[in-house]
Design an enzyme around this catalytic site. Structure first.
Site, short mmCIF file in Angstrom:
data_model
loop_
_atom_site.label_atom_id
_atom_site.label_comp_id
_atom_site.label_asym_id
_atom_site.label_seq_id
_atom_site.Cartn_x
_atom_site.Cartn_y
_atom_site.Cartn_z
N ASP A 130 -67.41 -25.99 -107.46
CA ASP A 130 -66.67 -26.99 -106.67
C ASP A 130 -67.16 -27.17 -105.23
OD1 ASP A 130 -65.27 -26.93 -109.03
OD2 ASP A 130 -63.37 -26.29 -108.17
N LYS A 138 -64.05 -30.35 -114.31
CA LYS A 138 -62.92 -29.52 -114.78
C LYS A 138 -61.62 -29.98 -114.13
CE LYS A 138 -63.57 -25.73 -111.40
NZ LYS A 138 -62.35 -25.94 -110.66
N CYS A 193 -60.30 -21.46 -107.09
CA CYS A 193 -61.10 -21.78 -108.27
C CYS A 193 -62.15 -20.73 -108.61
CB CYS A 193 -61.73 -23.16 -108.11
SG CYS A 193 -60.49 -24.47 -108.18
#
Ligand code: TIU
Length: 225
Positions: free
Chosen positions: A25, A130, A163
């Protein structure tokens, strides 16, 4: 085999042919003003040092021939993969799907959802979109790693306790050995980053390993320490 002798809590041994680098990310939505991270109330400048560090790690991993996986936290434009509980959480000026200065917040295909240019994926590298915090949830990541014969994962990305930690725990439960590179991960809360590093490697690597960037780069270059 390669060895990172300085890894904590003990040496991390890996076969580069069975190891993937997973970059979590590293998107404008988390690293630049005007995205999801800022609308949640965070100072995104705290994450800036992770970009050059991760660029160095990516270069070393590519040179060593590792499989490279990038993830993006993202939702479909119709938000059908965004539970209302996620969209409504927090006291945000802009919520997921709202129009911001970098396009719609956390929506696939919008400028803010891109990976930052310094860490752009190369052709042939895997990019996983995701909808959740963990990269294994509602994605084909497990199938991709299994098909490639991957047993070990080296992690970078943001944020450490959200995350990155979620994905490391998912990976641990799926039988992977995982190591987080300390300079290549960051949090809006430095104390949460430190606590996460400690809880990952506690209890004899209960979740996985951590190591400094120099030691990881040296091991990838074949210089076992
Ligand atoms: N808010 C926060 O710290 N993180 C996230 O929402 N997503 C990720 O960590 N990628």
């Amino acid at each position: 085999m390669a060895t990172i002798a300085a890894a904590q809590p003990f040496a991390f041994e890996f076969d580069p042919a069975a190891t993937a680098l997973v970059v979590i990310d590293m998107q404008r939505d988390f690293l630049e003003p005007g995205g999801f991270g800022e609308t949640l109330g965070n100072d995104v400048s705290l994450l800036a040092p992770t970009v050059p560090a991760t660029a160095r790690l990516l270069a070393a991993a590519r040179a060593a021939g590792l499989m490279v996986v990038h993830t993006r936290e993202s939702h479909r434009p119709d938000l059908s993969d965004c539970p209302p509980a996620k969209r409504q959480r927090g006291k945000c000026a802009l919520r997921i799907g709202d129009a911001g200065p970098m396009g719609r917040i956390l929506v696939r295909g919008e400028p803010g959802n891109d990976i930052v240019p310094a860490l752009a994926p190369l052709a042939g590298e895997v990019v996983i979109d995701k909808p959740g915090k963990g990269a294994f949830y509602a994605t084909d990541l497990m199938d991709r790693l299994t098909a490639a014969g991957i047993t070990h994962l080296i992690f970078a990305g943001v944020t450490t306790e959200v995350c990155v930690q979620t994905t490391m725990r998912e990976a641990n439960d799926r039988g992977f050995d995982g190591l987080l590179v300390e300079e290549c991960t960051g949090s809006y809360f430095p104390e949460f980053k430190q606590a996460t590093l400690e809880m990952i490697r506690a209890q004899g690597a209960i979740v996985g390993w951590t190591a400094g960037l120099a030691a990881v780069v040296a091991a990838l270059a074949g210089d076992d320490e």
